[in-house]
Design a protein around this motif. Structure first.
Motif, PDB file in Angstrom:
ATOM      1  N   TYR A   8      34.329  25.675 -31.057  1.00 53.55           N
ATOM      2  CA  TYR A   8      35.330  24.852 -31.050  1.00 53.55           C
ATOM      3  C   TYR A   8      36.498  25.554 -30.364  1.00 53.55           C
ATOM      4  N   HIS A   9      37.589  24.625 -29.697  1.00 51.40           N
ATOM      5  CA  HIS A   9      38.793  25.215 -29.374  1.00 51.40           C
ATOM      6  C   HIS A   9      39.842  24.692 -30.407  1.00 51.40           C
ATOM      7  N   LYS A  62      39.222  29.996 -29.776  1.00 48.02           N
ATOM      8  CA  LYS A  62      38.078  29.547 -29.788  1.00 48.02           C
ATOM      9  C   LYS A  62      37.248  30.381 -30.999  1.00 48.02           C
ATOM     10  N   PHE A  63      36.666  29.164 -31.602  1.00 48.45           N
ATOM     11  CA  PHE A  63      35.728  29.679 -32.759  1.00 48.45           C
ATOM     12  C   PHE A  63      34.477  29.014 -33.011  1.00 48.45           C
ATOM     13  N   VAL A  87      41.623  20.328 -32.754  1.00 49.00           N
ATOM     14  CA  VAL A  87      40.318  21.096 -32.623  1.00 49.00           C
ATOM     15  C   VAL A  87      39.296  20.195 -32.140  1.00 49.00           C
ATOM     16  N   VAL A  88      38.829  20.600 -30.922  1.00 49.78           N
ATOM     17  CA  VAL A  88      37.735  20.074 -30.025  1.00 49.78           C
ATOM     18  C   VAL A  88      36.680  20.922 -29.923  1.00 49.78           C
ATOM     19  N   PHE A  94      39.138  20.114 -22.313  1.00 53.87           N
ATOM     20  CA  PHE A  94      40.308  20.376 -22.998  1.00 53.87           C
ATOM     21  C   PHE A  94      41.507  20.678 -21.970  1.00 53.87           C
ATOM     22  N   LYS A  95      42.624  19.808 -22.136  1.00 54.98           N
ATOM     23  CA  LYS A  95      43.844  19.829 -21.597  1.00 54.98           C
ATOM     24  C   LYS A  95      44.937  19.668 -22.304  1.00 54.98           C
ATOM     25  N   THR A  96      45.894  20.435 -22.292  1.00 55.01           N
ATOM     26  CA  THR A  96      47.128  20.244 -22.985  1.00 55.01           C
ATOM     27  C   THR A  96      48.169  19.520 -22.198  1.00 55.01           C
ATOM     28  N   TYR A  97      48.573  18.668 -22.433  1.00 56.18           N
ATOM     29  CA  TYR A  97      49.969  18.099 -21.816  1.00 56.18           C
ATOM     30  C   TYR A  97      51.119  17.926 -22.539  1.00 56.18           C
ATOM     31  N   ILE A  98      52.312  18.478 -22.110  1.00 53.60           N
ATOM     32  CA  ILE A  98      53.439  18.381 -22.855  1.00 53.60           C
ATOM     33  C   ILE A  98      54.198  17.126 -22.478  1.00 53.60           C
TER      34      ILE A  98
END
Length: 103
Positions: A8-9, A62-63, A87-88, A94-98
């Motif tokens: 997972y991320h 990541k884990f 957690v995905v 996976f993308k982060t959007y501000i």
């Protein structure tokens, strides 16, 4: 619940009211989402340092899930605030959007 054995991320934002806060964020792997039960595995998720009062800092890690749940903890004696925890599964794009300014 998490799938045991799957990677997972985790994305998380931290803030503090203690200038220059430093320490480790730890995971407790657990069969139930209950902090009063003994975990089945423990790991340091990541280290942080130099946190500034009133500012948010993003961390990503990541884990591999060793149990259906992870419990997140910070060091005793510091006020560490968590926000926007995601957690995905790592096999997703996976993308982060501000979407807002953090003050």
């Amino acid at each position: 619940a998490l799938e045991v054995g799957k990677e997972y991320h985790l994305s998380i934002w931290l803030s503090t009211d203690t200038e220059g806060a430093a320490g480790e964020i730890k995971f407790t792997h657990s069969n139930k989402p209950d902090v009063n039960l003994e975990g089945i595995g423990y790991q340091t998720a990541f280290e942080y340092s130099g946190l500034k009062v009133g500012e948010w800092t993003q961390y990503e890690v990541k884990f591999i899930a060793n149990a259906p749940y992870i419990l997140i903890s910070s060091p005793v004696g510091q006020s560490i605030f968590f926000e926007d925890i995601h957690v995905v599964p790592n096999d997703l794009d996976f993308k982060t959007y501000i979407i807002e300014n953090r003050i």
